[in-house]
Design a protein around this motif. Sequence first.
Motif, mmCIF file in Angstrom:
data_model
loop_
_atom_site.group_PDB
_atom_site.id
_atom_site.type_symbol
_atom_site.label_atom_id
_atom_site.label_comp_id
_atom_site.label_asym_id
_atom_site.label_seq_id
_atom_site.Cartn_x
_atom_site.Cartn_y
_atom_site.Cartn_z
ATOM 1 N N LYS A 166 -13.034 2.915 8.788
ATOM 2 C CA LYS A 166 -13.941 2.488 7.613
ATOM 3 C C LYS A 166 -15.403 2.839 7.848
ATOM 4 O O LYS A 166 -15.843 3.361 7.056
ATOM 5 C CB LYS A 166 -13.667 0.828 7.569
ATOM 6 N N PHE A 178 -13.373 -2.433 -2.757
ATOM 7 C CA PHE A 178 -12.662 -3.083 -3.758
ATOM 8 C C PHE A 178 -13.190 -3.651 -4.970
ATOM 9 O O PHE A 178 -14.113 -4.569 -4.478
ATOM 10 C CB PHE A 178 -11.341 -3.650 -3.233
ATOM 11 N N TYR A 204 -14.959 -3.893 7.379
ATOM 12 C CA TYR A 204 -15.905 -3.629 6.341
ATOM 13 C C TYR A 204 -17.260 -3.889 6.816
ATOM 14 O O TYR A 204 -17.906 -4.018 5.630
ATOM 15 C CB TYR A 204 -15.422 -4.073 4.928
ATOM 16 N N GLY A 250 -5.334 2.614 -5.582
ATOM 17 C CA GLY A 250 -4.347 1.530 -4.765
ATOM 18 C C GLY A 250 -4.850 1.473 -3.489
ATOM 19 O O GLY A 250 -5.726 0.851 -3.082
ATOM 20 N N GLN A 251 -4.213 2.008 -2.687
ATOM 21 C CA GLN A 251 -4.338 2.084 -1.008
ATOM 22 C C GLN A 251 -5.842 2.521 -0.805
ATOM 23 O O GLN A 251 -6.355 3.401 -1.369
ATOM 24 C CB GLN A 251 -3.592 3.099 -0.325
ATOM 25 N N GLY A 252 -6.467 1.653 0.163
ATOM 26 C CA GLY A 252 -8.154 1.883 0.266
ATOM 27 C C GLY A 252 -8.250 3.135 1.399
ATOM 28 O O GLY A 252 -8.213 2.834 2.329
ATOM 29 N N ASN A 275 -11.171 -8.395 2.102
ATOM 30 C CA ASN A 275 -10.281 -7.504 1.340
ATOM 31 C C ASN A 275 -9.017 -8.390 0.931
ATOM 32 O O ASN A 275 -8.633 -9.321 1.637
ATOM 33 C CB ASN A 275 -9.364 -6.432 2.286
ATOM 34 N N ARG A 292 -6.311 -4.822 -7.967
ATOM 35 C CA ARG A 292 -7.528 -4.618 -6.889
ATOM 36 C C ARG A 292 -7.386 -2.781 -7.308
ATOM 37 O O ARG A 292 -6.534 -2.094 -7.042
ATOM 38 C CB ARG A 292 -7.226 -4.839 -5.635
ATOM 39 N N TYR A 347 -4.977 -10.335 4.099
ATOM 40 C CA TYR A 347 -4.613 -9.065 4.426
ATOM 41 C C TYR A 347 -3.137 -9.050 5.013
ATOM 42 O O TYR A 347 -2.665 -10.155 5.710
ATOM 43 C CB TYR A 347 -5.531 -8.311 5.183
ATOM 44 N N PHE A 375 0.741 -1.204 0.011
ATOM 45 C CA PHE A 375 -0.019 -0.142 -0.133
ATOM 46 C C PHE A 375 0.885 1.176 -0.012
ATOM 47 O O PHE A 375 0.586 2.334 -0.574
ATOM 48 C CB PHE A 375 -0.774 -0.105 1.133
HETATM 49 N N1 GLN Z 1 -6.491 -1.374 4.442
HETATM 50 C C1 GLN Z 1 -6.028 -0.585 3.346
HETATM 51 C C2 GLN Z 1 -6.170 -1.387 1.950
HETATM 52 O O1 GLN Z 1 -6.231 -2.532 1.864
HETATM 53 C C3 GLN Z 1 -4.572 -0.116 3.553
HETATM 54 C C4 GLN Z 1 -4.152 -0.001 4.769
HETATM 55 C C5 GLN Z 1 -2.564 0.329 4.866
HETATM 56 O O2 GLN Z 1 -2.023 0.995 4.091
HETATM 57 N N2 GLN Z 1 -2.028 0.047 5.831
HETATM 58 O O3 GLN Z 1 -5.926 -0.706 0.809
#
Ligand code: GLN
Length: 393
Positions: free
Chosen positions: A232, A317, A201, A32-34, A170, A363, A121, A16
């Motif tokens: 979130k 995502f 989520y 990219g990063q969520g 995720n 993603r 994750y 990320f």
């Molecule tokens: N959970 C977020 C993702 O999947 C990123 C969190 C992080 O950068 N540590 O994009």
Amino acid sequence: MKQANALLAASGTTIFTVMSALAVKHNAINLGQGFPDTEGPEDIVRAAADALLDGRNQYPPLTGVPELREAVAAANARFYGLEVDPVAGVVVTSGATEAITACLMALLNPGDEVVLIEPLYDTYLPVVKMLGAVPKLVRLQPPHWALPHAALQAAFGPKTKLLLLNSPMNPTGKVFTRDELAFIAGLLRQHDAYAVCDEVYEHLVFSGAKHIPLATLPGMAERSLRIGSAGKTFSLTGWKVGYVSGPVPLMGLVAKAHQNLTFTTPPNLQRAVAYGLAKPDFYFEGLAAGLEERRNLLDAGLKRLGFSTLPASGSYFVTADVSSLGFEGGDVAFCEAITTQAGVAAIPVSAFYAGDGPRHYARFAFCKQSHVLEEALRRLEGWVAARPLTALA
Ligand code: GLN
Ligand code: PMP
């Protein structure tokens, strides 16, 4: 010099951070990063600002301010009918990231086996290993990511201490069904094992899917630790306020882990999150509905460009098959290429596998404003049109 920690020395910087840095460098739209590209609800931000100014800025209680512990217990009852003790059954942490580590510390001894579900994750595996526990990986297969019953059963054994479950998941956007949860619950009961449930989520679910906490299944409340994230639920990912709820004897151990990690979490943010959790149902419904609209926008746009996408009924995502456009260079090369050439960043899904995983999925995060998603699609369209993709392979 003696070798420092071997596990950390051998691991890279999280994908990320890597992709966000590349996005900044190339002025790319960061899918990219969520993280949402708007602020969270103004009244919650204001509640935090007000809370800074009213004189409670010293260490809050170890397990969290009473207002937030009560709000977490009330939310468990309101959304899922789960009974949680607000005094000894909740621990507030600095994000779900800390909560995951604290739960694993609370339950694991060296040599214990932990069932993990791939794709997974990125903090799960390093923490399990750092605690000296042994990961047992079970892989879900695209496009539907259904739970493989036989493989899951085979991953359990006499040494199984816990299963770590991420639903909604995720990066897949999968929401585990009641039948899948019932199968997991049966194995946990049979092997007298625990569940750590990463449910960050929990409120980001759509397409008619329903999030069911594992803890609501028969016999599961006493063996499950349930993790949520204000980041979130209130689109405030930088706040890093997480919460764990579960049975009192286990939560006492989570509290002891938390006291050795961060000890406390900023009190003003905790108080604002307590306010947020009491918001009326329409806030939570609106959050999911708004995300579903943007999921649809991005998903339809990617399909229009020729990508096949996988179904996603939760999380931030959508996953696209990059080979569907003839790109055969792999997901990492694809994500780097679109970031640097098209100006749109995404995350290679292979980063969510411990070993060799599929290498043709990217993603894309849709937790962005519609006009930003539209601009990202325009950029990708231009990029796709401009080059014969097989030449990039
Ligand atoms: N959970 C977020 C993702 O999947 C990123 C969190 C992080 O950068 N540590 O994009
Ligand atoms: N678990 C999952 C599955 C996630 O996607 C994330 C990313 N936010 C986290 C945990 C961490 O949450 P937090 O930002 O609250 O630490």
